[in-house]
Design a protein around this motif. Sequence first.
Motif, PDB file in Angstrom:
ATOM      1  N   SER A 141      12.022  50.615 123.668  1.00 34.36           N
ATOM      2  CA  SER A 141      11.142  51.646 123.110  1.00 34.36           C
ATOM      3  C   SER A 141      10.863  51.397 121.635  1.00 34.36           C
ATOM      4  O   SER A 141       9.719  51.517 121.171  1.00 34.36           O
ATOM      5  CB  SER A 141      11.774  53.028 123.286  1.00 34.36           C
ATOM      6  N   TYR A 142      11.911  51.023 120.899  1.00 36.15           N
ATOM      7  CA  TYR A 142      11.739  50.783 119.474  1.00 36.15           C
ATOM      8  C   TYR A 142      11.000  49.482 119.191  1.00 36.15           C
ATOM      9  O   TYR A 142      10.330  49.350 118.157  1.00 36.15           O
ATOM     10  CB  TYR A 142      13.090  50.818 118.756  1.00 36.15           C
ATOM     11  N   ASP A 143      11.095  48.531 120.087  1.00 35.13           N
ATOM     12  CA  ASP A 143      10.333  47.306 119.908  1.00 35.13           C
ATOM     13  C   ASP A 143       8.833  47.619 119.907  1.00 35.13           C
ATOM     14  O   ASP A 143       8.067  47.062 119.116  1.00 35.13           O
ATOM     15  CB  ASP A 143      10.657  46.308 121.020  1.00 35.13           C
TER      16      ASP A 143
ATOM     17  N   GLU B  52      12.441  39.514 114.061  1.00 31.56           N
ATOM     18  CA  GLU B  52      12.828  40.513 113.070  1.00 31.56           C
ATOM     19  C   GLU B  52      12.704  41.919 113.655  1.00 31.56           C
ATOM     20  O   GLU B  52      13.565  42.785 113.446  1.00 31.56           O
ATOM     21  CB  GLU B  52      11.946  40.380 111.826  1.00 31.56           C
ATOM     22  N   ARG B  53      11.641  42.149 114.416  1.00 29.72           N
ATOM     23  CA  ARG B  53      11.438  43.462 115.043  1.00 29.72           C
ATOM     24  C   ARG B  53      12.556  43.764 116.040  1.00 29.72           C
ATOM     25  O   ARG B  53      13.056  44.891 116.116  1.00 29.72           O
ATOM     26  CB  ARG B  53      10.083  43.489 115.742  1.00 29.72           C
ATOM     27  N   ARG B  54      12.960  42.755 116.787  1.00 29.76           N
ATOM     28  CA  ARG B  54      14.025  42.963 117.769  1.00 29.76           C
ATOM     29  C   ARG B  54      15.339  43.321 117.080  1.00 29.76           C
ATOM     30  O   ARG B  54      16.134  44.130 117.590  1.00 29.76           O
ATOM     31  CB  ARG B  54      14.200  41.704 118.629  1.00 29.76           C
TER      32      ARG B  54
ATOM     33  N   ASP C 263      17.219  46.724 118.054  1.00 32.62           N
ATOM     34  CA  ASP C 263      18.607  46.750 118.508  1.00 32.62           C
ATOM     35  C   ASP C 263      19.474  47.590 117.575  1.00 32.62           C
ATOM     36  O   ASP C 263      20.430  48.241 118.015  1.00 32.62           O
ATOM     37  CB  ASP C 263      19.164  45.322 118.590  1.00 32.62           C
ATOM     38  N   SER C 264      19.145  47.583 116.296  1.00 29.26           N
ATOM     39  CA  SER C 264      19.889  48.406 115.338  1.00 29.26           C
ATOM     40  C   SER C 264      19.764  49.883 115.682  1.00 29.26           C
ATOM     41  O   SER C 264      20.749  50.636 115.642  1.00 29.26           O
ATOM     42  CB  SER C 264      19.382  48.162 113.913  1.00 29.26           C
TER      43      SER C 264
END
Length: 364
Positions: free
Chosen positions: A118-120, A132-134, A138-139
Amino acid sequence: MSEAITASATLPQPTDVKAAVDASLAHFFEQRIAAAQSIDPSYVHLWTTIRHLSGSGGKRIRPYLTSLVYSAYSSHESFEKVLPVATAQELLHLAMLIHDDVIDRDVLRYGTPNVSGSYDTHYETLIPEAKERRHFSDSAALLAGDLLISDAYLMISQASAVTIEQRLSAQELLHQAIFHVVGGELLDTEASFKKLASAHPITIAEHKTASYSFVTPLLIGATLANATREEQVFLKQLGYCLGIGYQIRDDLLGSFGDETVTGKSTEGDLREGKRTTLTDEFLRLATDEQKAVFHATFGNSDASGEDITALKHVIEESGAVAAIEQSIAQYENEASDSIEQLSIDDDAKQAFRQLVKRCLYREK
C-alpha cells in the motif's frame, strides 16, 4: 484425572468468535484513528492502512482457541468476558504477518496490498526510484507491526473482566510466544540460503507455528479459566500436535496444493530450495536416480515449468507425499489422545476434535 468439568450450555462457534473479534477490532481501530488525527494526517493514513489489512482476511483461529478453552473450563461464563485478551492475540498475529511480509519481500496479503504494498503505491509520486521507495514502504510496515505488538499488551492490561493476576499471566504467555516465534522466524529465514543445511523443519514448526499460533492461545484460555497445571500440560501437548501438523500440511500444500484454492504458487518452495518436512521425507525415501532429478532442479530459480513438474513427479513417486500424510495422521492421533486426557465434557471434547480436523486436513 480430575472430574470432568461441565462447560457452559453453548460452546462458542468459530463464526461467533470471529464476529465478536471483528467488532472489537473495528472499535479498536476507530479509537486509534481518532487519536492519530491529533498528530498528523500521515499517521491517520498508517492506521487506516492497518485497519484495511485487518479486515481483508483471517480466520481468527487464535481468539477462537482461547475462547473455546475458556468456555470449556468455565461453567456459565460467556467467552465475551475474555474477548479483549482473545482479540489481543489477533493484534499480535497481524503484527507478525506484517513483519513476515517485509522479510519475504511480499507486497500482497489476503489478495490485497499489504502495508508495504500500500505504501509503495502511496509513495509513488513522492519517491520515483523503486528501491528507495521500497525502503520507506517497508519502514512504514515495520512501524505498523511495532504498534500492534504494543497495543496487544495494552489491550490485555485493560481486560477488566479478569483479574490483574490473570492479565499478567496472559502477558507473560504473550511474551513467551513472541520469543519463540522470532526464533522460529529467524531459522525459517535462514533456511532460504542455508538450504538443506538449515534447521530441521520440525524445530522451525515448533517455534514459528505451534508455539504462538496454538500453544499460547490454548494456555491463555486455560489460565483465564483457572485450569489446573495438569490440564495445561495436556493442552500444551495438544497445541504442539496441532501446530506441527498444521505446518506439515502447509509444507504439502506449498508444493501439491490446488493453486486456485490456496491462492499461492506451488513452485515457490522448490525454486527457492527451502528445506521442508516434504523434502526431508523425499531424501529419506528416494532412489539415487530420483535424487539426481531432485538436485538438478531443487533451488534453481530459473528452472522451467517442465523441470518443476518432473521434480514434483519424483517426489510423489518416492512415497514422500504418502509419508507426509501418514505423519499428519499420527499428529492427529496424538492430538486426540491429549483431548481424551482433558477433564472437560464430551461436547467440549468434540469441539476440539472438529478443530483438529479443520487444522490438519485443510485445503488452504
